[in-house]
Design an enzyme around this catalytic site. Structure first.
Site, PDB file in Angstrom:
ATOM      1  N   HIS A  18       0.325  -1.089   0.245  1.00  0.00           N
ATOM      2  CA  HIS A  18      -0.106  -0.046   0.080  1.00  0.00           C
ATOM      3  C   HIS A  18       0.680   1.168  -0.206  1.00  0.00           C
ATOM      4  O   HIS A  18       0.417   2.167  -1.074  1.00  0.00           O
ATOM      5  CB  HIS A  18      -0.743  -0.244   0.842  1.00  0.00           C
ATOM      6  N   HIS A  41      -7.678  -8.072  -7.353  1.00  0.00           N
ATOM      7  CA  HIS A  41      -7.988  -8.683  -6.714  1.00  0.00           C
ATOM      8  C   HIS A  41      -8.233  -7.681  -5.278  1.00  0.00           C
ATOM      9  O   HIS A  41      -6.989  -7.580  -5.079  1.00  0.00           O
ATOM     10  CB  HIS A  41      -6.897 -10.103  -6.331  1.00  0.00           C
ATOM     11  N   GLU A 109     -13.601  -8.279  -7.313  1.00  0.00           N
ATOM     12  CA  GLU A 109     -13.469  -9.537  -6.483  1.00  0.00           C
ATOM     13  C   GLU A 109     -14.030 -11.109  -6.742  1.00  0.00           C
ATOM     14  O   GLU A 109     -15.104 -11.052  -7.073  1.00  0.00           O
ATOM     15  CB  GLU A 109     -13.656  -8.536  -5.182  1.00  0.00           C
ATOM     16  N   ASP A 155      -3.102  -8.571  -7.223  1.00  0.00           N
ATOM     17  CA  ASP A 155      -2.491  -9.180  -6.171  1.00  0.00           C
ATOM     18  C   ASP A 155      -2.785 -10.288  -5.926  1.00  0.00           C
ATOM     19  O   ASP A 155      -3.806 -10.248  -4.940  1.00  0.00           O
ATOM     20  CB  ASP A 155      -2.733  -8.064  -4.917  1.00  0.00           C
TER      21      ASP A 155
HETATM   22  C1  LIG Z   1      -4.135 -10.596  -1.255  1.00  0.00           C
HETATM   23  S1  LIG Z   1      -5.884 -10.418  -1.449  1.00  0.00           S
HETATM   24  C2  LIG Z   1      -6.504  -8.700  -2.231  1.00  0.00           C
HETATM   25  C3  LIG Z   1      -6.190  -7.180  -1.086  1.00  0.00           C
HETATM   26  C4  LIG Z   1      -6.024  -6.726  -1.758  1.00  0.00           C
HETATM   27  N1  LIG Z   1      -5.180  -5.730  -2.734  1.00  0.00           N
HETATM   28  C5  LIG Z   1      -5.656  -4.895  -0.271  1.00  0.00           C
HETATM   29  O1  LIG Z   1      -3.972  -4.918  -0.603  1.00  0.00           O
HETATM   30  O2  LIG Z   1      -6.562  -4.584   0.370  1.00  0.00           O
HETATM   31  C6  LIG Z   1      -6.438 -11.625  -2.659  1.00  0.00           C
HETATM   32  C7  LIG Z   1      -7.842 -11.227  -2.867  1.00  0.00           C
HETATM   33  O3  LIG Z   1      -8.340 -11.820  -4.811  1.00  0.00           O
HETATM   34  C8  LIG Z   1      -9.218 -12.575  -4.788  1.00  0.00           C
HETATM   35  N2  LIG Z   1      -9.187 -13.349  -5.257  1.00  0.00           N
HETATM   36  C9  LIG Z   1      -8.902 -14.853  -5.719  1.00  0.00           C
HETATM   37  N3  LIG Z   1      -8.442 -14.951  -7.240  1.00  0.00           N
HETATM   38  C10 LIG Z   1      -9.417 -14.034  -7.677  1.00  0.00           C
HETATM   39  C11 LIG Z   1      -9.750 -14.210  -8.977  1.00  0.00           C
HETATM   40  N4  LIG Z   1      -9.305 -15.430  -9.996  1.00  0.00           N
HETATM   41  N5  LIG Z   1     -10.069 -13.213  -9.513  1.00  0.00           N
HETATM   42  C12 LIG Z   1     -10.660 -12.010  -8.905  1.00  0.00           C
HETATM   43  N6  LIG Z   1     -10.213 -12.260  -7.735  1.00  0.00           N
HETATM   44  C13 LIG Z   1      -9.872 -13.027  -6.792  1.00  0.00           C
HETATM   45  C14 LIG Z   1      -9.318 -12.925  -3.631  1.00  0.00           C
HETATM   46  O4  LIG Z   1     -10.531 -13.617  -2.751  1.00  0.00           O
HETATM   47  C15 LIG Z   1      -9.032 -11.758  -1.737  1.00  0.00           C
HETATM   48  O5  LIG Z   1      -9.904 -11.236  -1.316  1.00  0.00           O
END
Ligand SMILES: C[S@@+](CC[C@H](N)C(=O)[O-])C[C@H]1O[C@@H](n2cnc3c(N)ncnc32)[C@H](O)[C@@H]1O
Length: 271
Positions: A18, A41, A109, A155
């Site tokens: 961040h 993500h 998401e 991410d």
């Molecule tokens: C590491 S977290 C993201 C954190 C966020 N970027 C932050 O910094 O606050 C990864 C997220 O990606 C989602 N996710 C996993 N596979 C995904 C996909 N193929 N497409 C979209 N979202 C996905 C998960 O549910 C999770 O909420």
């Protein structure tokens, strides 16, 4: 989909990602033209660190918890924004806080419940679109946007063994569709081999102007532990590498338990 970011929100990986995200947006916003920001993500956007999943792991205490108690000067901008936003913000809420009227953001998401929560957070916000869809597919579908400039944050949770490979492919597909855009891709550093393989793949991708900003809190030997993390950046803005070096040096000194923390900004491919 087992990964829920609520358990890990506020850990050192979040702080690193961040802080660099804010530096990238600040640099892009030096020009007045509207930006398109894609958060592939996104998670749920904000997290209560005092109750629920975050208290079960307590990871945030060694991350944002420590920074709130002792913020080095280089992290002032990041920590200031975290304080200002109140409930601990994830990447979509940080990006939203920085959007100017001429900018817009799209978030993806895939987890159904998390997508609903995120949609609720940005309901009736005309500058934000929330997509309950697969990130890898969305990179092809949402790029290029009408804006000429912008940022794509990638991410993934890194719970699947092919996440590094998926990310390398997505960066190549995305860059082919939006060549002027900044791409920032976060990755875990447990041990070095998979990171080296990913960086080699990106070096050989044909894409120019790539740097990697890596930070670690302990030796990167134990493959079962998150020892560090990195952000690969395509088209880093002028001065970003130097700013990242200063921030990650301060961050690793503040968050490492012993003398083995460190950071390295590596130019993988020249401009
Ligand atoms: C590491 S977290 C993201 C954190 C966020 N970027 C932050 O910094 O606050 C990864 C997220 O990606 C989602 N996710 C996993 N596979 C995904 C996909 N193929 N497409 C979209 N979202 C996905 C998960 O549910 C999770 O909420």
């Amino acid at each position: 989909m087992n990964y829920r970011h609520a358990f890990h929100a506020g850990n050192f990986g979040d702080c690193m990602k961040h802080a660099l995200l804010i530096a990238l947006l600040d640099a892009l916003q030096k020009k007045p033209g509207g930006l398109f920001v894609l958060d592939t993500h996104a998670g749920i956007g904000q997290y209560d660190l005092d109750q629920g999943p975050a208290t079960r792991t307590g990871e945030w205490r060694a991350g944002i918890g420590r920074l709130l108690d002792y913020a080095p000067l280089e992290m002032d901008r990041y920590v200031g924004l975290i304080r200002e936003l109140g409930l601990y913000p994830g990447s979509p809420r940080i990006i939203r806080a920085l959007l100017r009227p001429q900018d817009r953001m799209a978030c993806c998401e895939l987890h159904p419940e998390d997508a609903v929560t995120l949609r609720r957070l940005f309901a009736r916000d005309p500058q934000v679109a929330v997509h309950a869809r697969d990130a890898w597919e969305a990179i092809g579908a949402l790029l290029p946007p009408k804006e000429k400039r912008g940022l794509v944050l990638i991410d993934p949770p890194f719970e699947a063994p092919d996440d590094f490979a998926q990310m390398a492919q997505a960066l190549q597909r995305g860059h082919a569709r939006a060549r002027n855009f900044v791409f920032a891709a976060w990755y875990p550093i447990k041990h070095r081999a998979p990171v080296r393989e990913f960086q080699t793949q990106m070096k050989q991708s044909g894409i120019r102007d790539i740097i990697a900003a890596d930070m670690w809190l302990r030796p990167t030997l134990d493959a079962s532990r998150l020892n560090g993390c990195g952000l690969l950046v395509i088209n880093p803005p002028f001065g970003f590498a130097e700013a990242a070096q200063a921030m990650l040096t301060a961050l690793s000194l503040t968050l490492a338990d012993g003398p083995d923390g460190g950071c390295e900004i590596t130019r993988l491919v020249d401009e």
